[in-house]
Design a protein around this motif. Structure first.
Motif, short mmCIF file in Angstrom:
data_model
loop_
_atom_site.label_atom_id
_atom_site.label_comp_id
_atom_site.label_asym_id
_atom_site.label_seq_id
_atom_site.Cartn_x
_atom_site.Cartn_y
_atom_site.Cartn_z
N LEU A 19 1.04 -1.37 0.02
CA LEU A 19 -0.05 0.07 -0.15
C LEU A 19 0.76 1.20 0.07
CD1 LEU A 19 -2.74 1.66 0.39
CD2 LEU A 19 -2.39 1.12 3.04
N ARG A 23 1.18 4.28 -2.76
CA ARG A 23 0.70 5.44 -2.53
C ARG A 23 1.64 6.41 -2.05
NH1 ARG A 23 -1.48 8.49 -2.71
NH2 ARG A 23 -3.26 9.02 -1.34
N ALA A 76 -6.00 12.54 1.46
CA ALA A 76 -6.60 11.66 0.61
C ALA A 76 -5.66 10.26 1.12
CB ALA A 76 -6.29 11.71 -0.82
N LEU A 77 -4.54 10.43 1.23
CA LEU A 77 -3.71 9.39 1.97
C LEU A 77 -4.26 8.86 3.32
CD1 LEU A 77 -1.37 7.47 1.67
CD2 LEU A 77 0.22 9.00 2.25
N TRP A 78 -4.19 9.82 4.03
CA TRP A 78 -4.70 9.66 5.45
C TRP A 78 -6.11 8.98 5.53
CZ3 TRP A 78 -1.04 11.05 8.80
CH2 TRP A 78 -1.38 10.90 10.11
N ARG A 79 -6.95 9.27 4.58
CA ARG A 79 -8.20 8.52 4.65
C ARG A 79 -7.99 7.14 3.92
NH1 ARG A 79 -10.11 13.71 3.18
NH2 ARG A 79 -9.87 13.34 1.03
N GLU A 80 -7.13 6.99 3.21
CA GLU A 80 -6.84 5.76 2.54
C GLU A 80 -6.35 4.89 3.64
OE1 GLU A 80 -5.00 3.69 -1.16
OE2 GLU A 80 -5.33 5.63 -1.35
N ALA A 83 -9.20 3.77 5.85
CA ALA A 83 -9.79 2.94 5.08
C ALA A 83 -9.20 1.43 5.26
CB ALA A 83 -10.25 3.02 3.69
N ALA A 84 -7.79 1.33 5.19
CA ALA A 84 -7.13 0.20 5.40
C ALA A 84 -6.93 -0.43 6.84
CB ALA A 84 -5.52 0.37 4.94
N GLU A 136 -11.29 6.53 11.20
CA GLU A 136 -11.69 6.20 9.87
C GLU A 136 -10.57 7.19 9.00
OE1 GLU A 136 -13.56 7.41 12.18
OE2 GLU A 136 -14.89 5.32 12.18
#
Length: 338
Positions: A19, A23, A76-80, A83-84, A136
């Motif tokens: 990941l 990213r 965006a990376l923080w949210r990804e 999510a992971a 999250e």
């Protein structure tokens, strides 16, 4: 007892690495450095080790703040990551988490340290379940558990008092810093004379210290990889420099320090004993700091250029070493047990 990683733990570690490679690989890392205002010199630029993790108190400028503005975090990376399950890893499944433990969290933070992933990762991870949105990746959390506060301007929630915090020019271009009022200057080595308490007198979390140690471990492992790869390909006098005994000794010393730190960090993750955490933190700080210095020696003059990534690992290791539990406080904990 079998202390080897289980198949699930190895798969978790590999999944996080994939990941982050996708990213926040090297191109993204260098782009983030340039966006933060990082240009020019390499490892010795701006602030020496004796000056601590930050310098230029009160100016708020410098490279880490991108020339004076608040440094942006990749939301965006923080949210990804959220999510992971990066932040919710240790929350119970019934609370929306992954339901794993501290040993698995250490594996995640080791990979984050290897990739030089920026942001207040430790604080946000520890706030999952306490601060809405942290699990999250929707809420960025920082914490004032030492004299330096990371990512203060970018954080949505600050745990602990931060009034009057003074912006610094950080030695690490990807870690903007503030210094809390009434605190002394660090040594930049992680083995200073501080007590390891924050502005409100709270002792830093042992979990936070262990996760920081895991980040240091990941950085130490990465600089070992970089040194060995360079020693295999860089030629001098008609042969790879890795054939020379002095270079072999440097690489071997890096590997030994890294694996000693790995054993200590993994063991402390199983026991969660505060003294074992303190010992692991000391070994991990040493592995990251001395490993980056030895990697610079293997690289020679190339290592001191801005184009090489070695100086980024050294600078991040300096900053991490000043986070939370100080080296002196960790030594006192271990000495008291002995």
């Amino acid at each position: 007892m079998d202390f080897r990683l289980t198949g699930d733990q190895r798969a978790l570690k590999q999944g996080v690495r994939e990941l982050l490679d996708r990213r926040f690989g090297r191109e993204a890392l260098r782009a983030a450095v340039e966006a933060a205002g990082g240009t020019g010199a390499g490892a010795g630029e701006g602030v020496g080790e004796s000056a601590g993790a930050g310098a230029g108190e009160g100016d708020g400028g410098g490279r880490a703040q991108g020339g004076g503005g608040a440094q942006a975090l990749d939301r965006a990376l923080w949210r990804e990551l959220g999510a992971a399950g990066f932040f919710a890893l240790r929350l119970p499944e019934e609370a929306g988490g992954v339901g794993l433990g501290l040993p698995e969290a250490v594996l995640l933070f080791e990979e984050a340290g290897r990739a030089l992933l920026p942001g207040p990762l430790v604080a946000t991870h520890l706030a999952a379940g306490e601060v809405p949105g942290a699990a999250e990746g929707e809420t960025v959390v920082t914490r004032t558990d030492g004299e330096l506060v990371e990512w203060l301007d970018a954080a949505d929630v600050v745990l602990g008092p931060a009034e009057g915090a003074v912006p610094l020019r950080s030695v690490d271009p990807l870690t903007p810093l503030h210094r809390l009022p009434g605190t002394g200057h660090g040594t930049g080595t992680g083995h200073g004379t501080g007590t390891g308490t924050g502005a409100d007198g709270r002792a830093p979390s042992h979990e936070a210290s262990l996760l920081t140690a895991a980040e240091q471990l990941g950085s130490a492992a990465r600089t070992t990889e970089l040194a060995v790869a360079y020693a295999r390909t860089r030629e001098q006098f008609g042969q790879p420099i890795g054939a020379f005994q002095a270079v072999k000794h440097l690489c071997a010393r890096m590997l030994v320090r890294t694996e000693l730190a790995r054993a200590a960090v993994y063991a402390a993750a199983v026991t969660a004993d505060p003294v074992e955490v303190a010992g692991a933190r000391l070994l991990a700080d040493e592995a990251a700091l001395d490993g980056a210095r030895d990697c610079l020696q293997v690289y020679g003059g190339m290592g001191f250029t801005w184009e090489a990534d070695v100086h980024l690992h050294l600078k991040r290791a300096w900053v991490r070493a000043e986070r939370g539990l100080s080296g002196a406080a960790a030594e006192e904990l271990v000495a008291a047990r002995l």
